[in-house]
Scaffold this motif. Structure first.
Motif, PDB file in Angstrom:
ATOM      1  N   ARG A 245       0.852  -1.189   0.000  1.00  0.00           N
ATOM      2  CA  ARG A 245       0.000   0.000   0.000  1.00  0.00           C
ATOM      3  C   ARG A 245       0.890   1.242   0.000  1.00  0.00           C
ATOM      4  O   ARG A 245       2.112   1.148   0.085  1.00  0.00           O
ATOM      5  N   LEU A 246       0.248   2.384  -0.088  1.00  0.00           N
ATOM      6  CA  LEU A 246       0.962   3.652   0.023  1.00  0.00           C
ATOM      7  C   LEU A 246       1.504   3.822   1.437  1.00  0.00           C
ATOM      8  O   LEU A 246       0.841   3.459   2.415  1.00  0.00           O
ATOM      9  N   ASP A 247       2.693   4.395   1.567  1.00  0.00           N
ATOM     10  CA  ASP A 247       3.223   4.745   2.895  1.00  0.00           C
ATOM     11  C   ASP A 247       4.185   5.918   2.733  1.00  0.00           C
ATOM     12  O   ASP A 247       4.574   6.265   1.601  1.00  0.00           O
ATOM     13  N   PRO A 248       4.600   6.574   3.821  1.00  0.00           N
ATOM     14  CA  PRO A 248       5.386   7.817   3.713  1.00  0.00           C
ATOM     15  C   PRO A 248       6.736   7.662   3.037  1.00  0.00           C
ATOM     16  O   PRO A 248       7.294   8.652   2.553  1.00  0.00           O
ATOM     17  N   THR A 249       7.277   6.446   2.974  1.00  0.00           N
ATOM     18  CA  THR A 249       8.603   6.279   2.363  1.00  0.00           C
ATOM     19  C   THR A 249       8.546   6.211   0.839  1.00  0.00           C
ATOM     20  O   THR A 249       9.593   6.108   0.190  1.00  0.00           O
ATOM     21  N   ASP A 250       7.352   6.285   0.270  1.00  0.00           N
ATOM     22  CA  ASP A 250       7.216   6.126  -1.184  1.00  0.00           C
ATOM     23  C   ASP A 250       7.599   7.379  -1.967  1.00  0.00           C
ATOM     24  O   ASP A 250       7.709   7.327  -3.193  1.00  0.00           O
ATOM     25  N   ALA A 251       7.755   8.506  -1.295  1.00  0.00           N
ATOM     26  CA  ALA A 251       8.160   9.745  -1.976  1.00  0.00           C
ATOM     27  C   ALA A 251       8.856  10.644  -0.966  1.00  0.00           C
ATOM     28  O   ALA A 251       8.815  10.407   0.248  1.00  0.00           O
ATOM     29  N   GLN A 252       9.464  11.679  -1.469  1.00  0.00           N
ATOM     30  CA  GLN A 252      10.101  12.637  -0.572  1.00  0.00           C
ATOM     31  C   GLN A 252       9.071  13.317   0.318  1.00  0.00           C
ATOM     32  O   GLN A 252       9.375  13.699   1.449  1.00  0.00           O
ATOM     33  N   PHE A 253       7.852  13.463  -0.197  1.00  0.00           N
ATOM     34  CA  PHE A 253       6.766  14.061   0.582  1.00  0.00           C
ATOM     35  C   PHE A 253       5.458  13.404   0.173  1.00  0.00           C
ATOM     36  O   PHE A 253       5.164  13.274  -1.021  1.00  0.00           O
ATOM     37  N   VAL A 254       4.672  12.980   1.151  1.00  0.00           N
ATOM     38  CA  VAL A 254       3.388  12.317   0.894  1.00  0.00           C
ATOM     39  C   VAL A 254       2.315  12.988   1.736  1.00  0.00           C
ATOM     40  O   VAL A 254       2.439  13.076   2.969  1.00  0.00           O
ATOM     41  N   ASP A 255       1.265  13.470   1.089  1.00  0.00           N
ATOM     42  CA  ASP A 255       0.105  13.995   1.814  1.00  0.00           C
ATOM     43  C   ASP A 255      -1.132  13.227   1.378  1.00  0.00           C
ATOM     44  O   ASP A 255      -1.229  12.766   0.239  1.00  0.00           O
ATOM     45  N   ALA A 256      -2.071  13.058   2.298  1.00  0.00           N
ATOM     46  CA  ALA A 256      -3.272  12.266   2.013  1.00  0.00           C
ATOM     47  C   ALA A 256      -4.501  12.958   2.579  1.00  0.00           C
ATOM     48  O   ALA A 256      -4.451  13.572   3.647  1.00  0.00           O
ATOM     49  N   LEU A 257      -5.602  12.846   1.854  1.00  0.00           N
ATOM     50  CA  LEU A 257      -6.900  13.351   2.307  1.00  0.00           C
ATOM     51  C   LEU A 257      -7.844  12.175   2.473  1.00  0.00           C
ATOM     52  O   LEU A 257      -7.924  11.306   1.598  1.00  0.00           O
ATOM     53  N   HIS A 258      -8.582  12.158   3.589  1.00  0.00           N
ATOM     54  CA  HIS A 258      -9.543  11.087   3.875  1.00  0.00           C
ATOM     55  C   HIS A 258     -10.946  11.682   3.961  1.00  0.00           C
ATOM     56  O   HIS A 258     -11.184  12.619   4.717  1.00  0.00           O
ATOM     57  N   THR A 259     -11.878  11.115   3.187  1.00  0.00           N
ATOM     58  CA  THR A 259     -13.259  11.613   3.195  1.00  0.00           C
ATOM     59  C   THR A 259     -14.303  10.505   3.349  1.00  0.00           C
ATOM     60  O   THR A 259     -15.488  10.799   3.465  1.00  0.00           O
ATOM     61  N   ASP A 260     -13.875   9.243   3.337  1.00  0.00           N
ATOM     62  CA  ASP A 260     -14.856   8.144   3.384  1.00  0.00           C
ATOM     63  C   ASP A 260     -14.270   6.941   4.120  1.00  0.00           C
ATOM     64  O   ASP A 260     -14.323   5.807   3.629  1.00  0.00           O
ATOM     65  N   ILE A 261     -13.727   7.166   5.315  1.00  0.00           N
ATOM     66  CA  ILE A 261     -12.994   6.116   6.017  1.00  0.00           C
ATOM     67  C   ILE A 261     -13.897   5.006   6.547  1.00  0.00           C
ATOM     68  O   ILE A 261     -13.399   3.939   6.915  1.00  0.00           O
ATOM     69  N   ASP A 262     -15.203   5.223   6.573  1.00  0.00           N
ATOM     70  CA  ASP A 262     -16.106   4.190   7.068  1.00  0.00           C
ATOM     71  C   ASP A 262     -16.681   3.329   5.944  1.00  0.00           C
ATOM     72  O   ASP A 262     -17.546   2.494   6.177  1.00  0.00           O
ATOM     73  N   ALA A 263     -16.174   3.513   4.726  1.00  0.00           N
ATOM     74  CA  ALA A 263     -16.682   2.709   3.603  1.00  0.00           C
ATOM     75  C   ALA A 263     -15.577   2.419   2.597  1.00  0.00           C
ATOM     76  O   ALA A 263     -14.879   1.419   2.705  1.00  0.00           O
ATOM     77  N   LEU A 264     -15.374   3.300   1.632  1.00  0.00           N
ATOM     78  CA  LEU A 264     -14.464   3.028   0.527  1.00  0.00           C
ATOM     79  C   LEU A 264     -13.035   3.484   0.782  1.00  0.00           C
ATOM     80  O   LEU A 264     -12.115   3.077   0.068  1.00  0.00           O
ATOM     81  N   GLY A 265     -12.834   4.349   1.778  1.00  0.00           N
ATOM     82  CA  GLY A 265     -11.521   4.921   2.018  1.00  0.00           C
ATOM     83  C   GLY A 265     -10.723   4.219   3.103  1.00  0.00           C
ATOM     84  O   GLY A 265     -11.222   3.347   3.812  1.00  0.00           O
ATOM     85  N   TYR A 266      -9.467   4.630   3.219  1.00  0.00           N
ATOM     86  CA  TYR A 266      -8.525   4.067   4.192  1.00  0.00           C
ATOM     87  C   TYR A 266      -8.564   4.913   5.467  1.00  0.00           C
ATOM     88  O   TYR A 266      -8.494   6.128   5.414  1.00  0.00           O
ATOM     89  N   ARG A 267      -8.670   4.263   6.619  1.00  0.00           N
ATOM     90  CA  ARG A 267      -8.864   4.978   7.876  1.00  0.00           C
ATOM     91  C   ARG A 267      -7.563   5.522   8.467  1.00  0.00           C
ATOM     92  O   ARG A 267      -7.516   6.635   8.989  1.00  0.00           O
ATOM     93  N   GLY A 268      -6.512   4.768   8.415  1.00  0.00           N
ATOM     94  CA  GLY A 268      -5.279   5.147   9.092  1.00  0.00           C
ATOM     95  C   GLY A 268      -4.462   6.172   8.329  1.00  0.00           C
ATOM     96  O   GLY A 268      -4.757   6.546   7.197  1.00  0.00           O
ATOM     97  N   ALA A 269      -3.382   6.617   8.965  1.00  0.00           N
ATOM     98  CA  ALA A 269      -2.481   7.588   8.349  1.00  0.00           C
ATOM     99  C   ALA A 269      -1.575   6.894   7.342  1.00  0.00           C
ATOM    100  O   ALA A 269      -1.065   5.801   7.594  1.00  0.00           O
ATOM    101  N   LEU A 270      -1.374   7.552   6.206  1.00  0.00           N
ATOM    102  CA  LEU A 270      -0.572   6.973   5.126  1.00  0.00           C
ATOM    103  C   LEU A 270       0.567   7.885   4.674  1.00  0.00           C
ATOM    104  O   LEU A 270       1.431   7.455   3.919  1.00  0.00           O
ATOM    105  N   GLY A 271       0.546   9.140   5.099  1.00  0.00           N
ATOM    106  CA  GLY A 271       1.513  10.098   4.603  1.00  0.00           C
ATOM    107  C   GLY A 271       2.283  10.795   5.704  1.00  0.00           C
ATOM    108  O   GLY A 271       2.165  10.456   6.891  1.00  0.00           O
ATOM    109  N   HIS A 272       3.078  11.766   5.290  1.00  0.00           N
ATOM    110  CA  HIS A 272       3.725  12.623   6.277  1.00  0.00           C
ATOM    111  C   HIS A 272       2.683  13.489   6.972  1.00  0.00           C
ATOM    112  O   HIS A 272       2.827  13.835   8.138  1.00  0.00           O
ATOM    113  N   ILE A 273       1.636  13.849   6.223  1.00  0.00           N
ATOM    114  CA  ILE A 273       0.505  14.561   6.802  1.00  0.00           C
ATOM    115  C   ILE A 273      -0.771  13.982   6.220  1.00  0.00           C
ATOM    116  O   ILE A 273      -0.881  13.768   5.012  1.00  0.00           O
ATOM    117  N   ASP A 274      -1.726  13.683   7.089  1.00  0.00           N
ATOM    118  CA  ASP A 274      -3.026  13.149   6.669  1.00  0.00           C
ATOM    119  C   ASP A 274      -4.114  14.106   7.107  1.00  0.00           C
ATOM    120  O   ASP A 274      -4.198  14.489   8.288  1.00  0.00           O
TER     121      ASP A 274
END
Length: 457
Positions: free
Chosen positions: A202-231
């Motif tokens: 899956r995506l994780d913070p080491t995949d790029a020099q900088f990773v940001d993520a937005l979560h809008t549907d964590i109770d259905a189609l989206g990912y609940r946990g943190a995946l970036g340097h900033i979520d």
């Protein structure tokens, strides 16, 4: 046919040829493949198409060769390149937002925008098959980026924007390139089949020099946990305002929360307003006004969601993973204006209730209803509340407060306010105060706020 004396036959044929070539060139515009539900039911095999858009061809996509860059002279490798990767397509149709996000990026910066069309592979009623194709899509894009690097492109200037499954594809590409690409933005990264997966799947913070993520549907189609340097978690990451609440609304019920991530990001590109987010452990503490400090970000203040978050990159890389929360309106413009409301009462008995605040200025009004839970008002004790207004009032000349309990069968209460203070959290404005007023339950009280005394800062 008689030609004008000023135009020779050769000139006429040259002009005609130019018109023909221009027409042929216009006809060569490529677009995302539009499949149908029947294709998704049968199932599609993976095929990656790369559509290039530049400021010179903002409304005309050009299909790139995976091996011969000289075939498209508009592909200037000295410019930064932004890849936009869509997600799962259960009905086969291309994403409706693809051209909007492309045009907005080109309006903000002179870049190469490459729409990654993997509709063949993402279109499948069997979601698991589409998930399987994400790794293959990642390998295909990895080979393309390696070739870009060989031709002089800098990995520092690569920005990959992945939506849903596309976020994890971007992660796989980044991991294959040992985290050397500059920036990955994940818009509501997919949760099913990725939740609980190890970082390499899956995506994780080491995949790029900088990773940001937005979560809008964590109770259905989206990912609940943190995946970036900033979520970022818009409205807590669930139940976006304005989205349908029942299944009777059709397909919008399933995709509205998930798709909202793209529209919030698009708004950040428009620079109409900004959504400032606040670092906090959880959404409840954020709503309760316990997370209004942004001291760790220094003079920059709390980070803003969207395209401009990259300005906070250096600070964020020193902080580790952070979760940040913000509230939006139900429709564009989505940005809200954030204030902290501090109230001290002198009632002998404690009261519980809700506060509605209205701000007036320059002929406009803004409203914030603080009703996510009943607040406790206790004698000589400061109650801190977080107020999100639907629009920003630059100069407040009148303020209205209303106290309510929601108890229609009990006696009406009066909230005896010793002082109230309103502090803007998005701007460094002097707080506004009011001293000694009575709030009768369910009755609005209006007054002119004054700059707070130094002792009440």
């Amino acid at each position: 046919m008689r030609l004008a004396s000023s135009m020779s036959l050769w000139q006429f044929l040259t002009l005609l040829l130019g018109i023909t070539l221009h027409t042929c060139k216009a006809e060569k515009c490529d677009d995302l493949i539009d499949l149908h539900l029947a294709d998704a039911i049968i199932g599609t095999s993976l095929k990656i198409r790369l559509l290039l858009y530049t400021r010179e061809s903002i409304d005309c996509g050009s299909l790139l060769s995976h091996t011969n860059f000289s075939a498209e002279p508009r592909f200037n490798l000295s410019r930064p390149t932004t890849f936009i990767i869509h997600g799962y397509r259960p009905t086969g149709s291309p994403p409706v937002w693809a051209h909007e996000i492309t045009e907005l990026h080109l309006a903000r910066e002179d870049v190469n925008v490459i729409l990654v069309d993997w509709n063949c592979g993402a279109a499948n009623v069997n979601y698991l098959k589409a998930v399987e194709n994400t790794h293959k899509a990642g390998e295909n894009l990895t080979a393309f980026l390696k070739l870009m690097k060989e031709h002089g492109a800098s990995m520092d200037d690569i920005h990959m924007i992945g939506v849903s499954l596309g976020a994890h594809i971007a992660g796989f590409v980044g991991a294959n390139l040992n985290g050397t690409i500059g920036w990955i933005t994940a818009l509501d990264p997919a949760g099913p089949q990725f939740t609980g997966a190890p970082p390499e799947d899956r995506l994780d913070p080491t995949d790029a020099q900088f990773v940001d993520a937005l979560h809008t549907d964590i109770d259905a189609l989206g990912y609940r946990g943190a995946l970036g340097h900033i979520d970022f978690y818009a409205n807590g990451g669930t139940d976006q305002p304005g989205c349908p609440k029942t299944i009777f609304s059709g397909t919008a019920y399933f995709k509205c929360d998930h798709q909202r991530s793209v529209y919030l990001y698009c708004e950040s590109l428009k620079r109409i307003c900004t959504s400032r987010a606040f670092p906090c452990t959880n959404y409840k503490d954020f709503q309760d006004g316990k997370c209004t400090s942004c001291e760790q970000f220094g003079d920059a203040g709390c980070p803003v969601f969207g395209y401009d978050v990259v300005k906070y990159k250096n600070i964020l890389l020193t902080l580790g993973q952070t979760k940040n929360f913000f509230i939006t309106n139900e429709k564009a413009p989505y940005c809200k204006s954030n204030y902290r409301l501090d109230v001290v009462v002198w009632n002998q008995e404690e009261h519980w209730g809700y506060i509605t605040v209205k701000l007036h200025g320059n002929g406009t009004n803004a409203v914030a209803t603080i009703d996510h839970r009943a607040a406790q008002f206790k004698k000589f004790t400061e109650t801190k509340l977080l107020a999100h207004f639907d629009t920003d009032i630059k100069s407040v000349n009148k303020m209205t407060l209303m106290f309510s309990t929601g108890n229609i069968f009990k006696p009406k209460y009066k909230l005896r306010v010793l002082w109230v203070r309103l502090t803007h959290l998005d701007r460094v404005d002097r707080p506004l105060c009011r001293y000694d007023l009575i709030l009768e339950e369910s009755k609005e009280v209006s007054f002119t706020p004054l700059p707070c005394q130094e002792s009440n800062f």
